[in-house]
Scaffold this motif. Structure first.
Motif, PDB file in Angstrom:
ATOM      1  N   LEU A 264       1.249  -1.083  -0.135  1.00 24.95           N
ATOM      2  CA  LEU A 264      -0.061   0.281   0.203  1.00 24.95           C
ATOM      3  C   LEU A 264       0.698   1.417   0.083  1.00 24.95           C
ATOM      4  O   LEU A 264       1.203   2.707  -0.274  1.00 24.95           O
ATOM      5  CB  LEU A 264      -1.051  -0.283   1.284  1.00 24.95           C
ATOM      6  CG  LEU A 264      -2.047   1.419   1.029  1.00 24.95           C
ATOM      7  CD1 LEU A 264      -3.216   1.586   0.000  1.00 24.95           C
ATOM      8  CD2 LEU A 264      -2.508   1.020   2.857  1.00 24.95           C
ATOM      9  N   ALA A 265       1.901   1.266   0.909  1.00 26.03           N
ATOM     10  CA  ALA A 265       3.134   2.495   0.963  1.00 26.03           C
ATOM     11  C   ALA A 265       3.538   2.906  -0.324  1.00 26.03           C
ATOM     12  O   ALA A 265       3.510   3.772  -0.709  1.00 26.03           O
ATOM     13  CB  ALA A 265       3.752   2.083   1.686  1.00 26.03           C
ATOM     14  N   ILE A 266       4.039   1.711  -1.095  1.00 32.35           N
ATOM     15  CA  ILE A 266       4.884   1.319  -2.135  1.00 32.35           C
ATOM     16  C   ILE A 266       3.776   2.344  -3.787  1.00 32.35           C
ATOM     17  O   ILE A 266       3.869   2.955  -4.054  1.00 32.35           O
ATOM     18  CB  ILE A 266       5.036  -0.294  -3.271  1.00 32.35           C
ATOM     19  CG1 ILE A 266       6.187  -0.606  -2.019  1.00 32.35           C
ATOM     20  CG2 ILE A 266       5.537   0.412  -4.460  1.00 32.35           C
ATOM     21  CD1 ILE A 266       6.343  -2.063  -2.450  1.00 32.35           C
ATOM     22  N   LYS A 267       1.996   2.083  -3.330  1.00 31.99           N
ATOM     23  CA  LYS A 267       1.711   2.865  -4.008  1.00 31.99           C
ATOM     24  C   LYS A 267       1.511   4.097  -3.817  1.00 31.99           C
ATOM     25  O   LYS A 267       1.563   4.830  -4.959  1.00 31.99           O
ATOM     26  CB  LYS A 267      -0.211   1.749  -4.990  1.00 31.99           C
ATOM     27  CG  LYS A 267       0.693   0.429  -4.400  1.00 31.99           C
ATOM     28  CD  LYS A 267      -0.833  -0.479  -5.357  1.00 31.99           C
ATOM     29  CE  LYS A 267      -1.799  -0.805  -3.744  1.00 31.99           C
ATOM     30  NZ  LYS A 267      -3.123  -1.936  -4.705  1.00 31.99           N
ATOM     31  N   SER A 268       0.982   4.392  -2.467  1.00 33.40           N
ATOM     32  CA  SER A 268       0.514   5.415  -2.524  1.00 33.40           C
ATOM     33  C   SER A 268       1.696   6.798  -2.646  1.00 33.40           C
ATOM     34  O   SER A 268       2.000   8.006  -3.053  1.00 33.40           O
ATOM     35  CB  SER A 268       0.248   5.486  -0.207  1.00 33.40           C
ATOM     36  OG  SER A 268       0.551   7.059  -0.220  1.00 33.40           O
ATOM     37  N   ILE A 269       3.351   5.843  -2.284  1.00 35.03           N
ATOM     38  CA  ILE A 269       4.653   6.883  -2.610  1.00 35.03           C
ATOM     39  C   ILE A 269       4.587   7.239  -4.392  1.00 35.03           C
ATOM     40  O   ILE A 269       5.199   8.555  -4.834  1.00 35.03           O
ATOM     41  CB  ILE A 269       5.770   6.157  -1.793  1.00 35.03           C
ATOM     42  CG1 ILE A 269       5.648   6.338  -0.531  1.00 35.03           C
ATOM     43  CG2 ILE A 269       6.874   7.220  -2.729  1.00 35.03           C
ATOM     44  CD1 ILE A 269       6.564   5.382  -0.336  1.00 35.03           C
TER      45      ILE A 269
END
Length: 310
Positions: free
Chosen positions: A230-235
């Protein structure tokens, strides 16, 4: 050769505690009684399984081989007890599935939804882990089935695999990133980009390292690492960073225009994802039902994709 199951579990205790005395306390036996039990086990199998010394008891190669089956027996007995407990509560049974990230977001949840709609009175456990970890859990009977990429974990003669579909990897960027307008890109062209990639120790990192290695690229030293997809996509959505991911994992964001998916031209054909189970063993009724569901859903997805291409 007939082995007393209780003695296998006692050998497992010795392996875990590193001494006869420690194991005896753990299994609530006297030290002489446990020593006698191990001696009887060695008589049953016809070889020594422990090397005894001043530092304690150490398993030899024969002992290590037996401990694998002792772990499987312990898991099997635990699963049997849990099955009975669930049935006493009015449930039909249990199902334990091992997954990796590419199957966690879409396929397995959809299949679980179908399973629960048709068979609501079951208890399902889903374990996300490294390919090697969940494969060992399957072999020692902690899991009923795996749904993972094939050809990554070591091959064992006691497991069987069935390909369900192929998945590929693509570059993901923010919609306004300079690379977003490209029809395709090569990993070898991306030495100067700012990456956000999975942190070490995760199944996702393990799989992505293979992608870079397959085209002769070293793991990028420059960038951000995180253990959260989720963090990868958000960043990526909110910065100039890029990442590599399976398009299946970003379908929602891509459809909403939050991410751009750019095909990678140099990583070869899609990798197979499939079912994995223990060879020669009959699946439980619940596991067999789930296997049938996932085959049906995967085939429907492949048919729909083929129709879209035509």
């Amino acid at each position: 050769m007939k082995i007393e199951p209780r003695r296998l579990l006692e050998l497992l205790a010795v392996a875990r505690h590193g001494s006869i005395s420690g194991a005896a306390e753990a299994v609530n036996m006297s030290q002489p009684a446990l020593s006698q039990s191990i001696a009887l086990l060695e008589r049953e199998v016809g070889v020594k399984v422990l090397e005894r010394g001043r530092q304690g008891a150490r398993l030899n190669d024969f002992g290590d081989a037996l401990v694998f089956y002792a772990q499987a027996l312990e898991s099997l007995l635990g699963r049997a007890g849990e099955e009975i407990r669930m049935r006493a509560l009015g449930l039909e049974g249990t199902l334990s599935i091992g997954i990796t990230p590419v199957t966690a977001v879409d396929l397995v949840p959809r299949c679980i939804e179908v399973m629960l709609r048709d068979t609501p009175h079951i208890a399902i456990s889903v374990v996300d882990g490294l390919d090697q970890e969940i494969t060992e859990m399957l072999r020692t009977r902690q899991l009923d089935l795996l749904v993972r990429r094939l050809g990554i974990a070591p091959q064992y003669t006691d497991i069987e695999e069935e390909a369900l579909f192929g998945v590929d990897w693509s570059l993901i960027t923010a919609p306004d990133h300079p690379l977003a307008a490209r029809s395709s890109v090569r990993l070898s062209e991306l030495a100067d980009v700012q990456w956000v990639l999975p942190a070490g120790g995760s199944a996702f990192r393990q799989q992505m390292e293979l992608v870079f290695a397959s085209v002769g690229q070293t793991w990028p030293a420059r960038g951000i690492s995180t253990n959260s997809i989720l963090a990868i996509k958000s960043i990526v959505m909110n910065s100039a960073c890029v990442s590599v991911i399976s398009p299946r994992l970003v379908e929602v964001e891509a459809s909403a225009g939050r991410l751009k998916v750019v095909p990678l031209a140099d990583i070869g054909p899609p990798r197979p994802v499939g079912l994995v189970w223990r060879r020669g063993e009959k699946l439980s009724p619940v596991a067999a039902r789930f296997a049938k569901i996932i085959r049906t859903v995967a085939q429907a997805d492949e048919d729909a994709a083929a129709s879209a291409v035509r």
